[in-house]
Scaffold this active site. Structure first.
Site, PDB file in Angstrom:
ATOM      1  N   THR A   1       0.843  -1.183   0.000  1.00 53.24           N
ATOM      2  CA  THR A   1       0.000   0.000   0.000  1.00 53.24           C
ATOM      3  C   THR A   1       0.886   1.242   0.000  1.00 53.24           C
ATOM      4  OG1 THR A   1      -2.036   0.975   0.871  1.00 53.24           O
ATOM      5  CG2 THR A   1      -0.396   0.276   2.516  1.00 53.24           C
TER       6      THR A   1
ATOM      7  N   CYS B   1      -2.808   7.494   8.189  1.00 54.09           N
ATOM      8  CA  CYS B   1      -3.392   6.157   8.069  1.00 54.09           C
ATOM      9  C   CYS B   1      -2.391   5.114   8.572  1.00 54.09           C
ATOM     10  CB  CYS B   1      -3.732   5.836   6.621  1.00 54.09           C
ATOM     11  SG  CYS B   1      -4.934   6.947   5.869  1.00 54.09           S
TER      12      CYS B   1
ATOM     13  N   HIS C   1      -5.498  -0.815   4.906  1.00 56.99           N
ATOM     14  CA  HIS C   1      -5.002   0.567   4.947  1.00 56.99           C
ATOM     15  C   HIS C   1      -6.115   1.383   5.616  1.00 56.99           C
ATOM     16  CE1 HIS C   1      -3.062   4.091   2.482  1.00 56.99           C
ATOM     17  NE2 HIS C   1      -3.812   4.607   3.433  1.00 56.99           N
TER      18      HIS C   1
END
Lengths: 165, 214
Positions: free
Chosen positions: A26, A32, A49
């Site tokens: 990711t 995040c 994520h």
């Protein structure tokens, strides 16, 4: 279909699963958090994520569950065990949760990075999944890639090169 | 539409036009002020307003992985939101050099570059918001700008946090400024991204006499 040694990409607020020899990645984690759960024996891993600490923050029903730390972890465990992983063998590696900007505002959401990390750790503890490695906090964005064959989590930061945890 | 899954599903063409006009007015004024600052003709590109998923937001800025320089500001007052001005790192150098009339050796002075970029943020967002405020008659102020150089995903996701609590989709109000000459090594280009907090859309629409269900 996924070819040999391919990289599966997980978008923001999304999740997915992969088996060796493929890896899972990711990009651009800021506040995040990227959560990797893996079964070393089965050489499989799931990645989420997440953007927000708790699904209770959702002000509407029916939004993507992979956006929140709690529901993402629940769904990752379910997806992995459905696919043949053993829940007692699951281990975690996590990265992200940076404070991208200084506290220029009293706004609560500015602290979202640390709150996400806290929530991820709390939820993993609830399911008794040990965190074997982590690279959280700081002020930099991260791109991460996990290889279920080696269980290495590669982390790239702008101007700081790559590290492996 | 009653209780749409994503709040953006309730928006029609009229709403998107209003948001486009806001981007237009804001960045038009910002282009004028930048033009005065740099003594150079600055052009504004026709704003795009799109309803896209979160990954596509990142793609509109070059992809989640791409390294950019961003000036981030919170917009406070009647219609809170998040605003970014995003440039390629080489573009940021160009801006700094033009602003400070810097010679070659000057580039390494990170502190001066940072304060020049902060000033650029003040001027651009300041004029953008003043124009927005005048147009909507809403009271809007911007916070002190923060400058950072990092990945698009890490930066723009800050603008999606509020939104992500009510929606899996984002409305992107994107406008671009360029120096009108095009091409060449000293071509200037930067992009505004405005993300009003979800409750702010209603305030913006009603301030302009557009109803939610129009």
């Amino acid at each position: 279909m996924i070819k040999e040694g391919q990289i599966v990409r997980i978008g923001i607020g999304d999740m997915g699963m992969v088996r060796s020899p493929n890896s899972i990645r990711t990009s651009g984690l800021g506040s995040c958090v990227g959560i990797v759960l893996y079964d070393e024996l089965k050489k499989m891993a799931g990645m989420a994520h997440i953007m927000l600490p708790a699904s209770a923050l959702a002000k509407k029903q029916g939004l993507k569950r992979a956006k929140y730390a709690d529901t993402a972890i629940e769904d990752l465990i379910a997806a992995l065990t459905d696919a043949g992983a053993s829940s007692y063998r699951l281990k975690a590696k996590i990265a992200g949760g940076a404070q991208m900007f200084p506290f220029t505002s009293s706004h609560d959401m500015m602290r979202i990075g640390p709150r996400n990390v806290e929530a991820v750790k709390g939820n993993l503890q609830t399911f008794r999944i040990p965190i074997l490695a982590e690279d959280v906090g700081g002020k930099s964005g991260r791109t991460i890639e996990f290889n279920p064959e080696t269980t290495d989590l590669h982390i790239r930061k702008v101007n700081q090169g790559e590290s492996v945890i | 539409m009653s209780n749409p899954k994503n709040f953006t599903e309730g928006f029609g063409p009229v709403h998107l036009d209003v948001l486009k006009e806001i981007g237009n007015i804001g960045s038009g004024h910002a282009a004028t002020s930048l033009s005065k600052l740099l003594h150079k003709k600055i052009e504004m590109h026709v704003p795009g307003v799109e309803v896209v998923d979160f990954d596509q937001v990142m793609d509109l800025a070059g992809g989640a992985d791409k390294e950019v320089v961003s000036i981030f500001q919170r917009m406070e007052g009647d219609a809170p939101g998040t605003m970014f001005f995003i440039m390629a790192p080489s573009q940021a150098h160009q801006f700094v050099e033009r602003m400070t009339n810097a010679s070659e050796g000057f580039r390494d002075d990170a502190e001066m570059a940072l304060s020049a970029l902060q000033e650029l943020g003040n001027i651009l967002s300041g004029t953008y918001l003043t124009a927005l405020s005048d147009f909507t008659e809403l009271d809007l102020q911007s916070t002190v700008p923060s400058v950072s150089q990092d990945m698009v995903g890490a930066i723009l996701s800050m603008g999606l946090i509020e939104l992500s609590q009510v929606s899996d989709a984002a409305i992107v109000i994107k406008t671009s400024l360029t120096d009108g000459e095009g091409g060449g090594n000293d071509f200037l280009e930067g992009h505004f991204f405005l993300f009003p907090d979800p409750p702010s859309y209603q305030k913006i629409f009603s301030s302009l006499g557009v109803r939610a269900d129009d």
